[in-house]
Motif scaffolding. Structure first.
Motif, short mmCIF file in Angstrom:
data_model
loop_
_atom_site.label_atom_id
_atom_site.label_comp_id
_atom_site.label_asym_id
_atom_site.label_seq_id
_atom_site.Cartn_x
_atom_site.Cartn_y
_atom_site.Cartn_z
N VAL A 1 -17.02 -10.37 41.59
CA VAL A 1 -16.48 -11.30 42.77
C VAL A 1 -15.36 -11.81 42.40
CG1 VAL A 1 -17.32 -13.60 44.00
CG2 VAL A 1 -19.07 -11.57 43.64
N SER A 2 -15.10 -12.42 41.30
CA SER A 2 -13.65 -13.10 41.02
C SER A 2 -12.58 -12.07 41.00
CB SER A 2 -14.04 -13.50 39.39
OG SER A 2 -14.81 -14.46 39.37
N ALA A 3 -12.99 -10.92 40.75
CA ALA A 3 -11.95 -9.76 40.91
C ALA A 3 -11.52 -9.19 42.49
CB ALA A 3 -12.27 -8.43 40.00
N GLY A 4 -12.17 -10.08 43.24
CA GLY A 4 -11.83 -9.73 44.81
C GLY A 4 -13.04 -8.63 45.32
N ARG A 5 -13.98 -8.01 44.63
CA ARG A 5 -14.74 -6.87 45.03
C ARG A 5 -15.55 -7.19 45.95
NH1 ARG A 5 -14.48 -2.48 41.48
NH2 ARG A 5 -12.72 -2.62 40.29
N THR A 6 -15.81 -6.24 47.05
CA THR A 6 -16.91 -6.28 48.06
C THR A 6 -18.10 -6.08 47.63
OG1 THR A 6 -16.70 -4.01 48.76
CG2 THR A 6 -15.15 -5.71 50.06
N ASN A 7 -19.11 -6.52 48.40
CA ASN A 7 -20.51 -6.05 47.98
C ASN A 7 -20.75 -4.70 47.67
OD1 ASN A 7 -21.21 -8.94 48.25
ND2 ASN A 7 -22.41 -8.53 49.90
N ARG A 8 -20.35 -3.69 48.64
CA ARG A 8 -20.24 -2.22 48.37
C ARG A 8 -19.44 -1.99 47.14
NH1 ARG A 8 -22.15 1.67 51.31
NH2 ARG A 8 -22.55 0.25 53.04
N GLN A 9 -18.57 -2.32 46.88
CA GLN A 9 -17.72 -2.07 45.55
C GLN A 9 -18.66 -2.61 44.24
OE1 GLN A 9 -14.11 -3.88 46.77
NE2 GLN A 9 -13.02 -2.00 47.22
N ILE A 10 -19.13 -3.62 44.36
CA ILE A 10 -20.05 -4.33 43.38
C ILE A 10 -21.08 -3.26 43.14
CG2 ILE A 10 -21.66 -6.24 42.61
CD1 ILE A 10 -19.63 -8.03 44.13
N ALA A 11 -21.80 -2.81 44.26
CA ALA A 11 -23.05 -1.85 44.20
C ALA A 11 -22.53 -0.56 43.46
CB ALA A 11 -23.49 -1.58 45.56
N GLU A 12 -21.43 -0.32 43.81
CA GLU A 12 -21.18 1.25 43.22
C GLU A 12 -20.66 1.08 41.87
OE1 GLU A 12 -17.60 2.10 45.52
OE2 GLU A 12 -18.93 2.84 47.39
N GLU A 13 -20.37 0.00 41.38
CA GLU A 13 -19.67 -0.19 40.02
C GLU A 13 -21.02 -0.56 39.06
OE1 GLU A 13 -16.10 -2.32 37.27
OE2 GLU A 13 -15.97 -1.66 39.35
N LEU A 14 -21.74 -1.23 39.62
CA LEU A 14 -23.03 -1.71 38.88
C LEU A 14 -24.21 -0.91 38.90
CD1 LEU A 14 -22.75 -5.54 39.18
CD2 LEU A 14 -21.94 -4.18 37.46
N PHE A 15 -23.89 0.33 39.92
CA PHE A 15 -25.23 1.19 40.02
C PHE A 15 -26.64 0.49 40.69
CE2 PHE A 15 -22.71 3.09 36.47
CZ PHE A 15 -22.31 4.01 37.07
N ILE A 16 -26.24 -0.31 41.69
CA ILE A 16 -27.24 -1.04 42.44
C ILE A 16 -26.94 -0.77 43.83
CG2 ILE A 16 -27.74 -2.90 40.61
CD1 ILE A 16 -25.98 -4.87 42.06
N SER A 17 -27.81 -1.08 44.57
CA SER A 17 -27.81 -1.16 46.16
C SER A 17 -26.91 -2.30 46.62
CB SER A 17 -28.83 -1.10 46.76
OG SER A 17 -29.75 -2.27 47.02
N PRO A 18 -26.20 -2.21 47.65
CA PRO A 18 -25.53 -3.25 48.34
C PRO A 18 -26.58 -4.31 48.87
CG PRO A 18 -24.88 -1.19 49.57
CD PRO A 18 -25.91 -0.77 48.64
N LYS A 19 -27.74 -4.01 49.26
CA LYS A 19 -28.55 -5.26 49.25
C LYS A 19 -28.75 -6.09 48.00
CE LYS A 19 -31.09 -2.20 52.89
NZ LYS A 19 -32.47 -1.74 53.26
N THR A 20 -29.00 -5.40 47.15
CA THR A 20 -29.37 -6.10 45.77
C THR A 20 -28.19 -6.98 45.63
OG1 THR A 20 -30.81 -4.34 45.10
CG2 THR A 20 -29.77 -5.92 43.52
N ALA A 21 -26.91 -6.31 45.63
CA ALA A 21 -25.53 -6.80 45.30
C ALA A 21 -25.45 -8.28 46.21
CB ALA A 21 -24.33 -6.02 45.65
N SER A 22 -25.81 -7.94 47.64
CA SER A 22 -25.84 -9.32 48.22
C SER A 22 -26.64 -10.50 48.14
CB SER A 22 -26.08 -8.79 50.00
OG SER A 22 -26.15 -9.89 50.70
#
Length: 1018
Positions: free
Chosen positions: A958-979
């Motif tokens: 989040v501090s690096a400016g990533r969106t929920n979808r980008q967070i999900a892709e990097e951490l191998f989780i779903s966008p819902k979980t990231a949200s």
């Protein structure tokens, strides 16, 4: 050829109009700064509109602007479709060939309908089955073309004589004035105000433009005496006698053109004895011309606003030297002038042309029109290619030769249709119907439907060999009338057609006309159209598969999907797909498959239905089928939103909005914005949702998208505690939808809003009454996406009323709650989002009965944590916190504190003030602090914030400016979980947004610069 000839009647000095010219120059400066300008210039005939436009054009050209002119053309009182725009674009192409080519790249075939030089325009293709959005797409592409050409330099587009404008030109101009938002562009239109009688077709457009804040108007008045004196001095090149000025001022009443005519007459010694007749005043100098010049003037008067030199020569049949001398005399007397940019001639003022034309004898007029038509038939190159067919039709019609006029008028109607000039197409088809009985039978026998109609005879006949019938013209005219908005005329045509078909035994043709009547009845707010569709279905029942049969079934299925979904609608859609495939009706098949897919999703066959709709979307994009692209990008996202997959819906809607820009699908754009607003509300992107709803209102051409947008704005206002604003938007939605055609997808959201505003104002009995009305209407299959929020809102109102001990809460409570329980029990879920809503609604009903438990609310929170609905999640967290505090243990209080922090953070971020206030009030009552308590110093600052390892990882991104979808892709989780993680982090940090969370992380030094760099490299 005749340029050296001088004119004495026009003053070389520009008199008066200083304020008006300064106003236009100011507009030029604003346009040069990137603010498009829309201006309308009105004034009576002869008052000086053209002179003002010429002076302004010269000033603009000196400032480096490109100025292009286009005039509305009058040929025998018939305007040419889009004539001023075609002329202006042709001039723009001459001035800026590279820029215009780049701006039109990829859309040449469509824009060729306005500017044939761009290439060959393609027919719409397919029987009424055709491109329903063709005109809207052409308008959108024209607007984008002008914006792109004017992106790098100032462009002035001046369109003169709107009082002669065809309907298509008026519609395009109105569209430009409504939608131009960028570019260094001025669009200036002029009209003759004294011609605008009460029923003149320009009057509604002027009224509409008056309501647009972006359009400004100038009304030119007559000259005063001093200005008349200066004008006469300029004409005579010396100061006039004051008595002469008085006389001319009195007789002209300050009209600049009449001043010119009277000044010249006085100079030539003929002023005395002139009658007061306007026609005599205008004709006096024409009658002084040599006979050959008078003859040429009469020919030009009947040929149209401008007549090309070669065409004039062919009609005049004079030796070239004699023709040139005649023209020289007419130009020298300032009766005719060379048309700017064209090898042709026109009258210096249209009033003189009208006077000369009115002076023609009836036989003389028809004879001249015949000669024009014969000359044009003999040599089609005498006029520009884009005008030949339309002008030939007009000439033959006014020559009163039905045998020649009927085919020519039909050819012109096809050209108008291909240019999406449906108003002109309708007028020409009505003219063809007028000529039908007068035309010889052998001429009619040579005409074929395939050459003149899109709506082929729905009787299994071969349109290439079957003779054209009067009913074919009526079918084509009915469709043209519907497309151009002349629905009353179209409805009358269908009524006459059905009367003719009463005893003809043609059920397919009759069924087709009943489908048209159904559409017209709906569009005119005279009913829901089901009676007409029912008649059509009876007519085709038991008949072999045909295109009409497939269309009737597809239309009925779509009608039912919106109003009464169920097994009958599914069956009709399936048969429509089957029949359309059997007869090769591609457009009908694809539309029916979209309907079928939506019905499957509503019936619980979610995967199968979505697969069907995705396949249709893929096919229409691959084939470039604009007729279905818009609907596929509206219905599929709607289905996805209906099962809670909002992120997927948003992605498709944004793709659709991009396509509307590229392909000009303007009518579908409003629906896409409306649906986008709905999905963004679900996702908690409320500011973007409000912007989308406003865009829907701005772009919508019909009432229902406006109603949907108003619903979305009311929903946001209610959630933010703006009750008066919500009530205003709800009233706007009701006005847009009307009462003639009730649909659950419209009525239930309005019931939800009415119920919510009543509850917010403490009017519990009104809220119950609104819920009762919805329950009385029932929830047909497939309407659960609209029904669950209504049931939930009713349950919440009862639940809160009990908690607040409202005096009215007990009256009728038990019976009403039982009714809600029964509705909940019977209503389907079918998707996780509605299963979650069922749990929430049951929990609220338990709370209304005083039976709430922490386990119940924990289950509800768990259900919503997996969904993409942060506002809903915040609300149920608030309820769980409330139930935990009722238990009162230390663990329960600690957990309630975290839940209320999360609730307040989300509500604050969204601007949902009532929920934020409720969380703060509950914490205050329980003596809880929602500010993160300080912890003893630890080695890792993240630990002091109570962040888990996973939340720390999410906060870093989040501090690096990533969106929920980008967070999900990097951490191998779903966008819902990231949200969900992001919402938890905001609560633990006690902040309301991602930016504040990043600032806290930076301030505490949670992530050194090198960590952030390495974390964002991929």
């Amino acid at each position: 050829m005749l340029a050296p000839v001088e004119s004495r009647s026009v003053s070389p000095v520009f008199v008066g109009r200083t304020a008006e010219l300064e106003t236009l120059n100011d507009a030029l400066a604003r346009a040069a700064a990137g603010e498009p300008q829309a201006w309308v210039l009105g004034g009576e005939a002869g008052v000086g509109k053209t002179r003002l436009v010429e002076e302004f054009a010269s000033a603009a050209a000196r400032e480096g602007a490109v100025v292009v002119l286009g005039g509305c053309v009058e040929i025998g009182a018939d305007g040419l479709p889009f004539a001023p725009f075609s002329t202006a674009l042709r001039a723009l192409r001459r001035e800026l060939p590279d820029e215009l080519a780049a701006a039109a790249a990829g859309q040449e075939e469509e824009l060729a309908r306005l500017l044939p030089e761009l290439g060959e325009s393609t027919p719409s293709g397919g029987p009424d089955r055709s491109d329903e959005e063709g005109m809207a797409r052409l308008f959108e592409l024209t607007a984008r073309l002008l914006e792109r050409v004017a992106a790098g330099r100032t462009v002035v587009v001046a369109l003169e004589d709107l009082h002669w404008a065809d309907a298509s030109t008026r519609h395009l101009l109105a569209y430009l004035f409504r939608t131009l938002r960028t570019g260094r562009l001025i669009v200036l239109a002029t009209y003759r105000s004294d011609d605008i009688h009460r029923r003149h077709p320009l009057r509604p457009l002027l009224a509409e433009l008056d309501r647009l804040r972006t359009v400004r108007r100038i009304e030119l008045g007559r000259f005063n005496r001093a200005e008349v004196g200066r004008q006469i001095a300029g004409i005579l090149a010396h100061e006039p006698d004051p008595a002469q000025v008085d006389e001319i001022f009195e007789r002209s009443d300050g009209n600049a053109f009449f001043v010119e005519e009277l000044a010249v007459a006085a100079h030539e010694g003929s002023c005395t004895g002139l009658t007061d007749s306007l026609r005599d005043l205008l004709l006096v100098r024409v009658e002084r011309l040599p006979e050959s010049a008078q003859r040429v003037a009469r020919i030009v008067a009947e040929g149209g606003s401008t007549v090309e030199y070669r065409l004039l020569a062919a009609v005049a049949q004079l030796a070239e030297d004699d023709l040139i001398e005649a023209l020289r005399a007419a130009v020298g007397a300032n009766i005719l002038i060379a048309a700017p940019g064209d090898d042709g001639y026109r009258f210096r003022h249209s009033l003189v042309r009208e006077a000369v034309g009115d002076d023609l004898l009836p036989g003389e007029r028809s004879r001249l029109n015949r000669r024009y038509a014969e000359a044009l038939e003999a040599d089609p190159t005498l006029v520009p290619a884009g005008e030949r067919v339309m002008r030939l039709a007009s000439y033959w019609y006014h020559a009163h030769d039905p045998a020649k006029a009927l085919p020519a008028v039909l050819d012109a109607s096809v050209t108008a249709r291909r240019r999406h000039a449906h108003s002109e197409q309708l007028r020409l088809l009505e003219r063809a119907m007028e000529l039908w009985d007068s035309a010889p039978e052998d001429i009619r026998a040579t005409l074929r439907p395939v050459d003149y109609t899109e709506v082929y005879p729905p009787c299994g006949c071969d349109p290439a060999t079957t003779p054209l019938r009067y009913l074919d013209l009526m079918a084509e005219a009915a469709v043209a009338g519907r497309r151009c908005g002349e629905r009353e005329r179209a409805l009358k045509i269908t009524k006459r057609a059905l009367h003719l078909l009463e005893d003809d035994g043609e059920p397919l043709r009759a069924a087709w006309f009943w489908v048209q009547r159904s559409r017209l009845m709906q569009a005119m707010a005279r009913g829901d159209g089901w009676k007409e569709l029912g008649t059509a279905q009876e007519l085709v029942r038991g008949l072999p598969p045909s295109e009409v049969h497939a269309e009737v079934l597809a239309t009925a299925a779509n009608w039912s999907m919106l109003r009464a979904p169920g097994p009958d609608a599914m069956s009709a859609a399936e048969r429509a797909v089957e029949y359309a495939r059997m007869v090769g009706a591609e457009g009908i098949e694809l539309n029916a498959r979209l309907t079928l897919g939506g019905l499957m999703v509503d019936a619980g066959e979610i995967d199968t239905g979505l697969a069907q709709m995705h396949e249709v979307k893929k096919e229409v994009l691959t084939r470039g089928l604009t007729t279905v692209v818009g609907r596929s990008h509206v219905n599929l996202p709607s289905a996805l939103e209906g099962i809670g997959r909002s992120q997927e819906a948003v992605a498709i809607l944004r793709e659709g909005l991009r396509l509307t820009q590229e392909w000009g699908l303007r009518d579908s754009e409003a629906w896409m914005w409306t649906n986008l607003a709905e999905s963004l509300i679900s996702l908690g992107q409320w500011d973007e949702a409000a912007e989308a709803a406003v865009n829907a209102q701005r772009t919508g051409q019909s009432a229902k998208p406006h109603g949907g947008a108003s619903n979305r704005l009311a929903q946001l206002a209610l959630a933010r505690g703006e009750i008066a604003e919500a009530t205003r938007h709800l009233a706007a939605a009701r006005a847009s939808y009307g009462t003639h055609d009730p649909m659950p997808q419209n009525n239930l959201p309005m019931s939800l809003l009415a119920l919510g505003t009543a509850a917010a104002e403490g009017r519990l009995l009104d809220a119950r009454a609104e819920a009762d009305r919805a329950l009385d209407a029932g929830f047909p299959p497939g309407t659960h996406r609209y029904a669950w929020p209504v049931l939930l809102a009713a349950a919440v109102a009862e639940s809160d009323a009990r908690a607040q001990a409202l005096p009215t809460a007990q009256e009728g409570r038990a019976a009403f709650l039982q009714r809600l329980f029964e509705a909940v029990r019977k209503l389907t879920t079918g998707a996780p989002v509605w299963l979650a809503y069922e749990k929430w609604t049951r929990a609220e009903l338990d709370r209304a009965d005083g039976r709430t438990t922490t386990d119940t609310w924990s289950d509800v929170v768990t259900a919503f944590e997996a969904l993409e609905r942060p506002y809903d999640l915040a609300q149920v967290r608030h309820r769980l916190a409330e139930s935990l505090l009722a238990v009162g243990g230390d663990d329960e209080r600690a957990r309630a504190t975290e839940l209320l922090r999360l609730t307040r953070a989300t509500a604050t971020h969204l601007g949902a003030r009532p929920l934020a206030d409720a969380a703060a009030h509950l914490a205050q009552r329980a003596r809880l602090s929602l500010t993160a308590a300080p912890h003893p110093p630890t080695a890792d600052p993240a630990d002091s914030l109570g962040l888990t390892t996973r939340e720390r990882d999410v906060l870093r991104l989040v501090s690096a400016g990533r969106t929920n979808r980008q967070i999900a892709e990097e951490l191998f989780i779903s966008p819902k979980t990231a949200s969900v993680h992001v919402s938890n982090i905001l609560g633990k940090l006690g902040v309301s947004g991602r930016g504040e969370a990043a600032a806290v992380a930076h301030r505490l030094g949670l992530f050194p610069a090198e960590t952030l760099t390495s974390g964002t490299s991929g």
